[in-house]
Design a protein around this motif. Structure first.
Motif, PDB file in Angstrom:
ATOM      1  N   GLN A  87       0.857  -1.177   0.000  1.00 30.12           N
ATOM      2  CA  GLN A  87       0.000   0.000   0.000  1.00 30.12           C
ATOM      3  C   GLN A  87       0.897   1.232   0.000  1.00 30.12           C
ATOM      4  O   GLN A  87       1.671   1.442   0.926  1.00 30.12           O
ATOM      5  N   ALA A  88       0.785   2.033  -1.049  1.00 38.45           N
ATOM      6  CA  ALA A  88       1.594   3.240  -1.143  1.00 38.45           C
ATOM      7  C   ALA A  88       1.149   4.243  -0.072  1.00 38.45           C
ATOM      8  O   ALA A  88      -0.016   4.270   0.301  1.00 38.45           O
ATOM      9  N   GLU A 114       0.793   5.255   6.198  1.00 42.98           N
ATOM     10  CA  GLU A 114       1.136   4.004   5.542  1.00 42.98           C
ATOM     11  C   GLU A 114       0.299   2.930   6.206  1.00 42.98           C
ATOM     12  O   GLU A 114      -0.607   3.239   6.975  1.00 42.98           O
ATOM     13  N   GLU A 115       0.602   1.666   5.950  1.00 40.66           N
ATOM     14  CA  GLU A 115      -0.220   0.575   6.472  1.00 40.66           C
ATOM     15  C   GLU A 115      -0.508   0.692   7.962  1.00 40.66           C
ATOM     16  O   GLU A 115      -1.640   0.667   8.382  1.00 40.66           O
ATOM     17  N   ARG A 116       0.519   0.786   8.766  1.00 39.85           N
ATOM     18  CA  ARG A 116       0.315   0.773  10.219  1.00 39.85           C
ATOM     19  C   ARG A 116       0.885   1.997  10.924  1.00 39.85           C
ATOM     20  O   ARG A 116       1.037   1.981  12.143  1.00 39.85           O
ATOM     21  N   SER A 117       1.236   3.020  10.184  1.00 41.56           N
ATOM     22  CA  SER A 117       1.834   4.179  10.832  1.00 41.56           C
ATOM     23  C   SER A 117       1.455   5.459  10.100  1.00 41.56           C
ATOM     24  O   SER A 117       1.002   5.435   8.964  1.00 41.56           O
TER      25      SER A 117
END
Length: 114
Positions: free
Chosen positions: A37-38, A53-56
């Protein structure tokens, strides 16, 4: 003669045990590749941009020296919208963006500049 027959039987059994079954791999589920995921802009306020981003998520400060490009064209902070895919280049200070490259049109549309 008996020793030779025992030797052949043991050799065949060892060879059979050492070889993996031909269809062993078909029983396991194949691992699905991870989807990348960009990073996207999640918020723009004043002189900061939040990139998720994904988790941050990270917040970057935009200065007068920050180079901003949207869809390959020079742009201003006001042109950055949540939902755009983004790449941020940082300089010596990791909290300040030296370059921001955003692409895409956020959900809800918007008109292209001519």
């Amino acid at each position: 003669m008996m020793d030779r027959a025992v030797f052949i039987i043991i050799s065949v059994l060892l060879a059979a045990l050492a070889t993996p079954p031909a269809f062993a791999g078909s029983k396991k589920k194949k691992a699905t590749p991870a989807q990348y995921q960009a990073p996207v802009i999640s918020n723009v306020t004043g002189n900061t941009i939040t990139v998720s981003e994904e988790r941050s998520a990270r917040i970057f400060i935009i200065t007068q020296f920050t180079e901003i490009n949207v869809n390959g064209q020079r742009a201003a902070v006001a042109d950055l919208k949540p939902g755009m895919t983004v790449g941020v280049t940082i300089g010596v200070d990791p909290t300040r963006a030296s370059r921001i490259n955003a692409t895409g049109v956020p959900a809800g549309g918007g008109q292209k500049k001519k």
